[in-house]
Design a protein around this motif. Structure first.
Motif, PDB file in Angstrom:
ATOM      1  N   GLY A  57      33.232  30.983  40.897  1.00  0.00           N
ATOM      2  CA  GLY A  57      31.966  31.481  40.365  1.00  0.00           C
ATOM      3  C   GLY A  57      31.682  32.918  40.738  1.00  0.00           C
ATOM      4  N   THR A  58      32.534  33.530  41.577  1.00  0.00           N
ATOM      5  CA  THR A  58      32.345  34.939  41.929  1.00  0.00           C
ATOM      6  C   THR A  58      32.449  35.800  40.681  1.00  0.00           C
ATOM      7  N   ASP A  59      31.518  36.714  40.527  1.00  0.00           N
ATOM      8  CA  ASP A  59      31.550  37.654  39.409  1.00  0.00           C
ATOM      9  C   ASP A  59      32.831  38.482  39.500  1.00  0.00           C
ATOM     10  N   PRO A  60      33.691  38.460  38.471  1.00  0.00           N
ATOM     11  CA  PRO A  60      34.950  39.210  38.550  1.00  0.00           C
ATOM     12  C   PRO A  60      34.767  40.711  38.644  1.00  0.00           C
ATOM     13  N   HIS A  61      33.536  41.189  38.416  1.00  0.00           N
ATOM     14  CA  HIS A  61      33.262  42.626  38.510  1.00  0.00           C
ATOM     15  C   HIS A  61      32.458  42.973  39.758  1.00  0.00           C
ATOM     16  N   ALA A  62      32.354  42.026  40.671  1.00  0.00           N
ATOM     17  CA  ALA A  62      31.628  42.288  41.914  1.00  0.00           C
ATOM     18  C   ALA A  62      32.449  43.217  42.813  1.00  0.00           C
TER      19      ALA A  62
END
Length: 413
Positions: A57-62
């Motif tokens: 669920g981590t934002d791939p653009h974080a």
């Protein structure tokens, strides 16, 4: 500034190549990347899709994703999985998929040539996708995803690459999709110089795939130039990672369309509307178009062949004559009300590698109302559009086989 040049590439050790190479970052989802990288600590997916090493669920653009990618790259270098050439080199790179073979050159290409139009484009880019690639390059201080370039077939280059590939390769590995990736490192300075001269004599190169990667490289170059009072023009950031293949070896598959609804029409009404522009014939088998101006339509569990009168195809218009344009101009916009192919949620695109079965599955599931199969765009069409300074509609080309990520990376010093 040279059009292309050799560089000190970062490559896997030959015995580690099979463990490292991975599909391009943008053809696998995060879920697919996690599955492919499971039990493979040296897979390049840990760099290109570093969110797989962070909680689901981590934002791939974080920011932490880019930081993790840099950490993983540093670890692979520290562990000796990846090593860097001590001298600038070109590499010959061969892709083999069944009977199809294409042999090209791994190099870095000039950002200045890209900006001047000598390296020609045929697509618009999206700022958010550019931003992602800029952050990735800056975090890694490297370009890890090559831009796929093409050039009009050249006898001198073909002869030079034939000589290189007659020797034993650095390595050859078979990827999960059965494509064989073979790499030769070119160490002969005379061959290197001859390749540079042959490409320098070319009027232009063409971006086949990788418009966002090349645009991001240009942005990084501009930022670094502005921050470098001693900028001389030959710094590594003035070039971007590329693989160049001759146009006559490239394979473009169909890039098909599926639509969510018929704009309020019933199937029989939609077919009647199509008959005003096309010859409509029901077919017993899935329809794979065999010529320009021919389309397959899958609707209500039946296949139809749609044939446009050749006189209706604007042969002199390099964009208007594309099948993707003909479908948009004569069906999607006027009948279905789909005007913005980039943003309208009612349309989606299915690469030819998914097959006609992939189109049928989207409709049979009830997710989509209809599917259109298209005749593939040709390389001559692509170059004609680029030469005219215009752009193609979105999702006009699907190249196969895909380049591998992790084969060679370009470190920005």
């Amino acid at each position: 500034m040279a059009l292309i040049r050799p560089f000190t590439g970062l490559r896997p050790l030959p015995e580690q190549a099979a463990a490292v190479i991975a599909p391009p970052y943008d053809v696998v989802t995060a879920v697919e990347a996690r599955a492919r990288a499971a039990g493979r600590p040296w897979s390049f997916l840990h760099i290109s899709r570093a969110e797989i090493d962070l909680p689901e669920g981590t934002d791939p653009h974080a920011p932490e994703v880019y930081a993790k990618a840099a950490e993983n790259l540093e670890r692979m270098v520290a562990e000796g999985i990846l090593h860097r050439d001590t001298q600038p080199r070109y590499c010959a790179y061969r892709l083999t998929r069944g009977a199809q073979t294409q042999t090209g050159l791994v190099a870095v290409a000039s950002v200045a040539a890209y900006e001047s139009g000598r390296i020609r484009r045929h697509e618009f880019t999206r700022p958010d996708k550019e931003d992602d690639r800029v952050r990735q390059i800056e975090a890694l201080h490297a370009q890890t995803g090559p831009v796929l370039l093409t050039y009009r077939q050249d006898a001198a280059v073909a002869e030079l690459l034939a000589g290189v590939t007659a020797e034993a390769p650095e390595f050859g590995v078979t990827a999960d999709d059965s494509v064989v990736h073979t790499l030769w490192v070119i160490r002969d300075p005379e061959v290197t110089a001859a390749l540079s001269s042959a490409f320098e004599a070319m009027q232009s190169l063409y971006i086949a795939d990788g418009h966002h990667r090349s645009a991001a490289a240009a942005r990084v170059a501009a930022n670094r130039k502005a921050a470098n009072p001693a900028h001389a023009g030959e710094e590594s950031y003035n070039y971007f990672l590329a693989v160049l293949f001759p146009h006559d070896q490239m394979c473009i598959l169909d890039y098909n369309r599926v639509v969510r609804d018929l704009n309020g029409m019933r199937p029989e009404t939609f077919l009647e509307s199509l008959a005003a522009e096309f010859r409509v014939e029901q077919e017993p088998e899935p329809v794979r178009p065999s010529a320009r101006g021919e389309f397959g339509l899958y609707l209500a569990a039946r296949w139809y062949r749609l044939t446009l009168d050749p006189a209706c195809i604007p042969a002199a218009d390099p964009v208007g004559r594309l099948d993707v344009s003909l479908l948009t101009d004569r069906v999607l916009e006027p009948l279905l009300g789909i005007v913005d192919l980039r943003r309208d949620p009612r349309i989606d695109f299915v690469g030819g590698s998914r097959g006609l079965e992939g189109l049928m599955a989207r409709v049979d599931s009830g997710e989509m109302a209809a599917a259109f199969s298209l005749y593939p765009t040709s390389m001559e069409d692509l170059m004609a559009v680029a030469d005219s300074g215009r752009v193609m509609p979105p999702k006009s080309t699907w190249f196969e086989p895909k380049l591998a990520d992790g084969l060679v990376s370009h470190v920005l010093d």
